[in-house]
Scaffold this motif. Structure first.
Motif, PDB file in Angstrom:
ATOM      1  N   VAL A  74       0.811  -1.221   0.000  1.00  0.00           N
ATOM      2  CA  VAL A  74       0.000   0.000   0.000  1.00  0.00           C
ATOM      3  C   VAL A  74       0.845   1.273   0.000  1.00  0.00           C
ATOM      4  O   VAL A  74       0.311   2.367  -0.145  1.00  0.00           O
ATOM      5  CB  VAL A  74      -1.012   0.027   1.168  1.00  0.00           C
ATOM      6  CG1 VAL A  74      -2.038  -1.079   1.011  1.00  0.00           C
ATOM      7  CG2 VAL A  74      -0.320  -0.030   2.519  1.00  0.00           C
ATOM      8  N   ARG A 101      -6.822  -7.068  12.550  1.00  0.00           N
ATOM      9  CA  ARG A 101      -6.076  -7.996  13.418  1.00  0.00           C
ATOM     10  C   ARG A 101      -6.960  -8.563  14.522  1.00  0.00           C
ATOM     11  O   ARG A 101      -6.668  -9.652  15.041  1.00  0.00           O
ATOM     12  CB  ARG A 101      -4.828  -7.326  14.000  1.00  0.00           C
ATOM     13  CG  ARG A 101      -3.928  -6.669  12.960  1.00  0.00           C
ATOM     14  CD  ARG A 101      -3.419  -7.615  11.883  1.00  0.00           C
ATOM     15  NE  ARG A 101      -2.736  -6.857  10.820  1.00  0.00           N
ATOM     16  CZ  ARG A 101      -2.326  -7.381   9.684  1.00  0.00           C
ATOM     17  NH1 ARG A 101      -2.536  -8.656   9.397  1.00  0.00           N
ATOM     18  NH2 ARG A 101      -1.742  -6.629   8.772  1.00  0.00           N
ATOM     19  N   TYR A 132      -0.899   7.824   1.907  1.00  0.00           N
ATOM     20  CA  TYR A 132       0.333   7.875   1.100  1.00  0.00           C
ATOM     21  C   TYR A 132       0.132   8.627  -0.219  1.00  0.00           C
ATOM     22  O   TYR A 132       1.109   9.021  -0.864  1.00  0.00           O
ATOM     23  CB  TYR A 132       0.867   6.471   0.818  1.00  0.00           C
ATOM     24  CG  TYR A 132       1.413   5.778   2.058  1.00  0.00           C
ATOM     25  CD1 TYR A 132       2.251   6.448   2.942  1.00  0.00           C
ATOM     26  CD2 TYR A 132       1.096   4.447   2.334  1.00  0.00           C
ATOM     27  CE1 TYR A 132       2.745   5.822   4.078  1.00  0.00           C
ATOM     28  CE2 TYR A 132       1.595   3.810   3.463  1.00  0.00           C
ATOM     29  CZ  TYR A 132       2.421   4.504   4.326  1.00  0.00           C
ATOM     30  OH  TYR A 132       2.913   3.879   5.448  1.00  0.00           O
ATOM     31  N   VAL A 182       6.834  11.226  17.331  1.00  0.00           N
ATOM     32  CA  VAL A 182       6.365   9.861  17.572  1.00  0.00           C
ATOM     33  C   VAL A 182       6.990   9.000  16.471  1.00  0.00           C
ATOM     34  O   VAL A 182       7.057   9.436  15.321  1.00  0.00           O
ATOM     35  CB  VAL A 182       4.822   9.792  17.402  1.00  0.00           C
ATOM     36  CG1 VAL A 182       4.301   8.408  17.726  1.00  0.00           C
ATOM     37  CG2 VAL A 182       4.128  10.847  18.215  1.00  0.00           C
ATOM     38  N   GLU A 209      10.835  -0.067  10.517  1.00  0.00           N
ATOM     39  CA  GLU A 209      10.167  -1.292  10.061  1.00  0.00           C
ATOM     40  C   GLU A 209      10.708  -1.736   8.694  1.00  0.00           C
ATOM     41  O   GLU A 209      11.077  -0.895   7.858  1.00  0.00           O
ATOM     42  CB  GLU A 209       8.643  -1.031   9.943  1.00  0.00           C
ATOM     43  CG  GLU A 209       7.832  -1.320  11.196  1.00  0.00           C
ATOM     44  CD  GLU A 209       8.105  -0.404  12.385  1.00  0.00           C
ATOM     45  OE1 GLU A 209       8.930   0.525  12.281  1.00  0.00           O
ATOM     46  OE2 GLU A 209       7.496  -0.626  13.440  1.00  0.00           O
ATOM     47  N   ASP A 215      -0.741  13.897  12.554  1.00  0.00           N
ATOM     48  CA  ASP A 215      -0.053  15.171  12.779  1.00  0.00           C
ATOM     49  C   ASP A 215       1.423  15.130  12.378  1.00  0.00           C
ATOM     50  O   ASP A 215       1.976  16.134  11.918  1.00  0.00           O
ATOM     51  CB  ASP A 215      -0.192  15.592  14.256  1.00  0.00           C
ATOM     52  CG  ASP A 215       0.323  14.517  15.202  1.00  0.00           C
ATOM     53  OD1 ASP A 215      -0.225  13.403  15.194  1.00  0.00           O
ATOM     54  OD2 ASP A 215       1.304  14.770  15.927  1.00  0.00           O
TER      55      ASP A 215
HETATM   56  N1  EPU Z   1       0.930   8.547  15.559  1.00  0.00           N
HETATM   57  C1  EPU Z   1       0.758   9.852  15.936  1.00  0.00           C
HETATM   58  N2  EPU Z   1       0.819  10.817  14.961  1.00  0.00           N
HETATM   59  C2  EPU Z   1       1.051  10.514  13.665  1.00  0.00           C
HETATM   60  C3  EPU Z   1       1.233   9.184  13.302  1.00  0.00           C
HETATM   61  C4  EPU Z   1       1.172   8.212  14.262  1.00  0.00           C
HETATM   62  O1  EPU Z   1       0.531  10.158  17.103  1.00  0.00           O
HETATM   63  O2  EPU Z   1       1.108  11.435  12.848  1.00  0.00           O
HETATM   64  C5  EPU Z   1       0.910   7.491  16.588  1.00  0.00           C
HETATM   65  C6  EPU Z   1      -0.224   6.482  16.376  1.00  0.00           C
HETATM   66  O3  EPU Z   1      -1.428   6.930  16.953  1.00  0.00           O
HETATM   67  C7  EPU Z   1       0.347   5.257  17.035  1.00  0.00           C
HETATM   68  C8  EPU Z   1       1.840   5.354  16.727  1.00  0.00           C
HETATM   69  O4  EPU Z   1       2.079   6.708  16.437  1.00  0.00           O
HETATM   70  O5  EPU Z   1       0.149   5.298  18.411  1.00  0.00           O
HETATM   71  C9  EPU Z   1       2.330   4.502  15.582  1.00  0.00           C
HETATM   72  O6  EPU Z   1       1.539   4.738  14.428  1.00  0.00           O
HETATM   73  P1  EPU Z   1       2.119   4.583  12.941  1.00  0.00           P
HETATM   74  O7  EPU Z   1       2.069   5.906  12.276  1.00  0.00           O
HETATM   75  O8  EPU Z   1       3.421   3.877  12.984  1.00  0.00           O
HETATM   76  O9  EPU Z   1       1.026   3.677  12.293  1.00  0.00           O
HETATM   77  P2  EPU Z   1       0.538   3.703  10.805  1.00  0.00           P
HETATM   78  O10 EPU Z   1       1.650   4.083   9.904  1.00  0.00           O
HETATM   79  O11 EPU Z   1      -0.726   4.474  10.684  1.00  0.00           O
HETATM   80  C10 EPU Z   1       1.230   1.264  10.263  1.00  0.00           C
HETATM   81  C11 EPU Z   1       0.532   0.022   9.784  1.00  0.00           C
HETATM   82  C12 EPU Z   1      -0.348  -0.528  10.890  1.00  0.00           C
HETATM   83  C13 EPU Z   1       0.522  -0.813  12.119  1.00  0.00           C
HETATM   84  C14 EPU Z   1       1.277   0.451  12.529  1.00  0.00           C
HETATM   85  C15 EPU Z   1       2.259   0.230  13.659  1.00  0.00           C
HETATM   86  C16 EPU Z   1       0.259   0.527   7.445  1.00  0.00           C
HETATM   87  C17 EPU Z   1      -0.640   0.833   6.306  1.00  0.00           C
HETATM   88  N3  EPU Z   1      -0.293   0.380   8.630  1.00  0.00           N
HETATM   89  O12 EPU Z   1       0.199   2.184  10.594  1.00  0.00           O
HETATM   90  O13 EPU Z   1      -0.876  -1.734  10.396  1.00  0.00           O
HETATM   91  O14 EPU Z   1      -0.277  -1.227  13.177  1.00  0.00           O
HETATM   92  O15 EPU Z   1       2.036   0.958  11.404  1.00  0.00           O
HETATM   93  O16 EPU Z   1       3.219  -0.707  13.281  1.00  0.00           O
HETATM   94  O17 EPU Z   1       1.465   0.365   7.257  1.00  0.00           O
HETATM   95  C18 EPU Z   1      -2.439  -3.443  10.207  1.00  0.00           C
HETATM   96  O18 EPU Z   1      -1.726  -3.915   9.310  1.00  0.00           O
HETATM   97  O19 EPU Z   1      -3.407  -4.068  10.724  1.00  0.00           O
HETATM   98  C19 EPU Z   1      -2.155  -2.109  10.701  1.00  0.00           C
HETATM   99  C20 EPU Z   1      -3.022  -1.395  11.399  1.00  0.00           C
END
Ligand code: EPU
Length: 427
Positions: free
Chosen positions: A27, A370, A97, A161, A189, A125
């Motif tokens: 993705v 999940r 993205y 973060v 990752e 954010d």
């Molecule tokens: N966060 C913030 N601000 C931001 C971005 C994230 O506060 O701008 C916080 C989130 O709330 C969370 C932490 O940072 O507490 C980590 O979030 P992250 O941004 O790493 O998550 P994501 O990129 O939105 C990806 C995966 C998720 C996976 C997380 C953590 C994708 C499309 N999704 O999400 O996958 O849980 O990283 O590893 O890559 C899944 O596959 O089921 C799934 C939810």
């Protein structure tokens, strides 16, 4: 009528399962392709609803997209900028993205706020902070984000973060910015390395992906290439956990064992036998397991995406296990459903306290991807009976050919609209 997944219990999983390419890479790689000005071919693409939706999004931008089995050909030669405040972008979380990719390609993006698995508020954010640091103005209008820049300029960005999404989004936008961008406190990752590998093959100059400091020297143009997606470590981990939970014996093939180290270590600590080979892992379940403490962390820690499957497994360990998610505060939508199946679990803050439980079949609902994995694993390890899982559309977002794979491992599992009378689930 919505589809349901019916899972029969009491059969240990046995055999070999092939792992597809990673959803969370796919993705990001699909939108990354639009930074090129000639065709990009992606191999080892998983068959998932999120991937299908993403290819439609690219077609809306006038990209040529064709798919043949596990390969996708993306031709962005005649790409046209289009505002996407509504529509398909709302169907998946990773549509964010498109912000970085369109910004990098056109200096402008209007994208509806992402949908997908909303197990808790998931802010963006840090993505926005990154775009602003690169010189873009960001505003929100009626549930969409408008991002514009006359000229993106490299900048030093410290993420408050550690975020997978923000790290990748900033890489996408910065790849074609003027000058050098440095992302500090970047996520590490394997999917981030995969995206950087594709971007570099397209002509980008990115160093340090997989470490906490990523350096991106902007380039003026990018071109097509061919790239094979890394194996899906979350699907692999889910099958490892399912093999252990059913006391089965499964070879999980087409994996990078290094990516699986955290889950391997935790399974071994419980007493599961796990053997690593070059590109596969064999998991042999045992009659008894020890309780353990599990912490879901950013990579290389145990993935938060595996904490829900682990919850189901830990109901099969003697004693009391404590599972704490340090990535998300409240990703426990599977717990009330597991309780309906007899699981003795209580949630305290960001921890689940899990006791040994004899699970029984029930009608349950997957409220996110999940959580769905936790439920089909629990369904597989009940002694007998058929668990009926609704919310299959979430499971389809992340598990490539799930029913076929589980059936090939000897599970009794199928999809349907309603249960036959003689096989009615309890609960
Ligand atoms: N966060 C913030 N601000 C931001 C971005 C994230 O506060 O701008 C916080 C989130 O709330 C969370 C932490 O940072 O507490 C980590 O979030 P992250 O941004 O790493 O998550 P994501 O990129 O939105 C990806 C995966 C998720 C996976 C997380 C953590 C994708 C499309 N999704 O999400 O996958 O849980 O990283 O590893 O890559 C899944 O596959 O089921 C799934 C939810």
């Amino acid at each position: 009528m919505q589809e349901k997944l019916i899972v029969g219990g009491g059969r240990p999983l046995r055999g070999t399962v092939q792992i597809s390419g990673a959803k969370n890479s796919a993705v990001a790689l699909i939108p990354a392709a639009i930074l090129a000005e000639s065709p990009v071919i992606l191999d080892n693409l998983p068959h998932l609803s999120d991937v299908a939706i993403y290819s439609e999004l690219l077609q809306e931008l006038n990209a040529g997209v064709s798919r043949n089995e596990d390969q996708m050909n993306i031709d962005p030669t005649h790409l046209k900028l289009k505002e996407m405040p509504n529509g398909k972008v709302k169907l998946l979380r990773a549509s964010y993205y498109m912000m970085g990719a369109l910004l990098g390609r056109f200096g402008k993006a209007v994208i509806g706020l992402p949908g997908g698995c909303n197990f808790e508020p998931r802010p963006i954010d840090q993505h926005i902070k990154g775009f602003e640091a690169l010189g873009a103005t960001v505003s929100s209008e009626n549930g969409a984000i408008r991002i514009e820049a006359k000229q993106l300029r490299g900048a030093k960005i410290y993420l408050d973060v550690v975020s997978v999404g923000a790290t990748i989004n900033i890489m996408l936008a910065a790849a074609r910015a003027k000058g050098t961008t440095i992302i500090e406190n970047a996520a590490k990752e394997p999917e981030i390395i995969d995206v950087a590998t594709l971007l570099n093959a397209m002509g980008a100059k990115i160093k340090g992906a997989g470490t906490e400091t990523i350096r991106i020297e902007g380039v003026e143009s990018m071109h097509g290439t061919r790239h094979s997606i890394i194996p899906d470590r979350i699907q692999a981990g889910t099958y490892m956990v399912a093999a252990a939970a059913t006391r089965g014996d499964v070879v999980i093939d087409n994996v990078i064992p290094k990516h699986m180290e955290a889950v391997t270590a935790k399974l071994q600590e419980m007493g599961v036998h796990v053997y690593e080979m070059d590109e596969s892992i064999r998991v042999i379940g045992q009659p008894e397991y020890e309780s353990i403490d599990v912490k879901a962390l950013v990579y290389p820690g145990l993935a938060t995406d595996l904490q829900s499957p682990m919850t189901s497994l830990l109901t099969q360990a003697n004693g009391v296990s404590i599972l704490t998610d340090y990535v998300y505060n409240n990703r426990f939508q599977h717990v009330p459903e597991l309780q309906r199946m007899g699981a003795k679990i209580r949630v305290e803050g960001r921890s689940a306290i899990i006791e040994y439980s004899k699970l029984h079949a029930a009608r349950v609902k997957a409220a996110d991807l999940r959580a769905g994995a936790a439920l089909f694993i629990a369904g597989l390890c009940v002694q007998d009976g058929y668990t009926e899982i609704s919310g299959v559309e979430y499971i389809d977002r992340g598990y490539h050919r799930l029913v076929e794979n589980l059936a090939a491992l000897g599970a009794e599992v199928w999809r349907e609209n309603a249960l036959p009378k003689e096989k009615t689930a309890q609960g």
